[in-house]
Design an enzyme around this catalytic site. Structure first.
Site, PDB file in Angstrom:
ATOM      1  N   PRO A 194      -0.655   1.853  -6.871  1.00  5.01           N
ATOM      2  CG  PRO A 194      -2.378   3.140  -7.730  1.00  5.01           C
ATOM      3  CD  PRO A 194      -1.685   1.821  -7.912  1.00  5.01           C
ATOM      4  CG  ASN A 195      -1.368   6.508  -3.331  1.00  2.04           C
ATOM      5  OD1 ASN A 195      -0.515   7.387  -3.327  1.00  2.04           O
ATOM      6  ND2 ASN A 195      -2.486   6.603  -4.026  1.00  2.04           N
ATOM      7  NE  ARG A 198       1.300  11.281   5.292  1.00  2.00           N
ATOM      8  CZ  ARG A 198       2.572  11.398   5.667  1.00  2.00           C
ATOM      9  NH1 ARG A 198       3.071  10.583   6.561  1.00  2.00           N
ATOM     10  NH2 ARG A 198       3.342  12.340   5.145  1.00  2.00           N
ATOM     11  CE1 TYR A 255      -5.878   0.579   2.540  1.00  2.00           C
ATOM     12  CE2 TYR A 255      -5.330   2.863   3.058  1.00  2.00           C
ATOM     13  CZ  TYR A 255      -6.032   1.940   2.317  1.00  2.00           C
ATOM     14  OH  TYR A 255      -6.899   2.367   1.336  1.00  2.00           O
ATOM     15  CG  ASN A 259      -3.289  -4.274  -2.989  1.00  2.00           C
ATOM     16  OD1 ASN A 259      -4.128  -3.608  -3.599  1.00  2.00           O
ATOM     17  ND2 ASN A 259      -3.081  -4.118  -1.695  1.00  2.00           N
ATOM     18  CB  ALA A 307      -6.966   3.724  -6.408  1.00  2.00           C
ATOM     19  CD  GLU A 346      -9.334  -8.135  -6.858  1.00  2.00           C
ATOM     20  OE1 GLU A 346     -10.022  -8.979  -7.494  1.00  2.00           O
ATOM     21  OE2 GLU A 346      -9.720  -6.972  -6.644  1.00  2.00           O
ATOM     22  CG  HIS A 390      -8.202  -5.361  -2.434  1.00  2.00           C
ATOM     23  ND1 HIS A 390      -7.585  -4.375  -3.175  1.00  2.00           N
ATOM     24  CD2 HIS A 390      -8.903  -6.118  -3.296  1.00  2.00           C
ATOM     25  CE1 HIS A 390      -7.929  -4.532  -4.440  1.00  2.00           C
ATOM     26  NE2 HIS A 390      -8.719  -5.573  -4.547  1.00  2.00           N
ATOM     27  NE  ARG A 424     -11.553   1.560   2.707  1.00  2.00           N
ATOM     28  CZ  ARG A 424     -10.369   1.935   2.236  1.00  2.00           C
ATOM     29  NH1 ARG A 424      -9.534   1.030   1.758  1.00  2.00           N
ATOM     30  NH2 ARG A 424     -10.028   3.208   2.232  1.00  2.00           N
TER      31      ARG A 424
HETATM   32  O1  CA2 Z   1      -7.152  -2.366   0.742  1.00  2.00           O
HETATM   33  C1  CA2 Z   1      -6.340  -2.338  -0.198  1.00  2.00           C
HETATM   34  O2  CA2 Z   1      -5.329  -3.020  -0.232  1.00  2.00           O
HETATM   35  C2  CA2 Z   1      -6.546  -1.344  -1.334  1.00  2.00           C
HETATM   36  O3  CA2 Z   1      -6.137  -1.957  -2.540  1.00  2.00           O
HETATM   37  C3  CA2 Z   1      -5.677  -0.153  -1.010  1.00  2.00           C
HETATM   38  C4  CA2 Z   1      -5.843   0.996  -1.993  1.00  2.00           C
HETATM   39  C5  CA2 Z   1      -7.325   1.353  -2.153  1.00  2.00           C
HETATM   40  O4  CA2 Z   1      -7.461   2.346  -3.151  1.00  2.00           O
HETATM   41  C6  CA2 Z   1      -8.139   0.139  -2.535  1.00  2.00           C
HETATM   42  O5  CA2 Z   1      -9.506   0.532  -2.620  1.00  2.00           O
HETATM   43  C7  CA2 Z   1      -8.004  -0.936  -1.486  1.00  2.00           C
HETATM   44  C8  CA2 Z   1      -5.111   2.224  -1.499  1.00  2.00           C
HETATM   45  C9  CA2 Z   1      -3.676   1.998  -1.194  1.00  2.00           C
HETATM   46  C10 CA2 Z   1      -3.186   3.213  -0.503  1.00  2.00           C
HETATM   47  O6  CA2 Z   1      -2.382   2.805   0.566  1.00  2.00           O
HETATM   48  C11 CA2 Z   1      -2.062   3.754   1.481  1.00  2.00           C
HETATM   49  C12 CA2 Z   1      -1.463   3.301   2.614  1.00  2.00           C
HETATM   50  C13 CA2 Z   1      -1.104   4.184   3.597  1.00  2.00           C
HETATM   51  C14 CA2 Z   1      -1.343   5.537   3.427  1.00  2.00           C
HETATM   52  C15 CA2 Z   1      -1.951   5.992   2.276  1.00  2.00           C
HETATM   53  C16 CA2 Z   1      -2.298   5.105   1.290  1.00  2.00           C
END
Ligand code: CA2
Length: 165
Positions: free
Chosen positions: A32-33, A40, A45, A96, A99, A120, A122, A129
């Protein structure tokens, strides 16, 4: 000789390796996301989009003699279905789970049932974090985990799988 052929000649490829066009097929799954990447929160990221990450993976896969199926979903059940599908169609998984990494027993169960090597990934260093990101259900089923190196982590994961599948 291509790496895939070399490995086969060395007898490293198992009969269970699933191939696409003669190359082991790796499912690269994003949760997700991650479709928001580059749009964003670049301070966490980075500026690359998910399409950029897919291009990076495609180039690495080609160099490594792998085929990839690169996918993203915001739905936990869809990720579970793809992991189930990987059992019969893929040689390995790069995941990946976003969340869902920190919450999903369903994804953990699917990975255990798939019996495929999973790396896995990230983008961010989840251990620098919030505390709730320090625990990963995915890690309980993964061969290994790469975090904190941005999109390059996907390439490192494919390199690791290339030695296993
Ligand atoms: O660091 C990572 O790749 C995560 O898997 C990213 C997830 C986060 O919940 C994990 O704890 C770590 C979130 C992905 C959301 O990605 C976004 C990217 C740009 C803007 C908003 C969200």
């Amino acid at each position: 000789m291509a790496k895939a052929q070399k490995s086969a000649a060395n007898g490293k490829r198992t009969a269970a390796s699933k191939q696409a066009g003669g190359k082991p097929l790796i499912y690269v799954l994003n949760g997700p996301n991650l479709n928001m990447l580059g749009l964003r929160q670049p301070e966490i990221y980075g500026h690359d989009t998910l399409a950029d990450v897919e291009r990076l993976c495609a180039a690495a896969a080609s160099r490594l003699g792998l085929a990839i199926s690169f996918r993203q979903s915001n739905l936990e059940g869809e990720l579970v279905t793809w992991i189930q599908e990987a059992r019969s169609k893929a040689a390995g998984i790069v995941l990946n789970a976003g969340a869902y990494t920190h919450t999903s027993v369903a994804i953990l169960d699917a990975l255990n049932a798939a019996e495929k090597p999973c790396v896995e990934v990230h983008l961010s260093n989840i251990h620098r974090r919030e505390n709730f990101r320090h625990h990963s259900y995915v890690s309980l089923a993964a061969k290994g985990m790469i975090c904190g190196f941005g999109p390059k982590g996907y390439v490192l994961a494919l390199e690791a799988l290339a030695d296993i599948v």
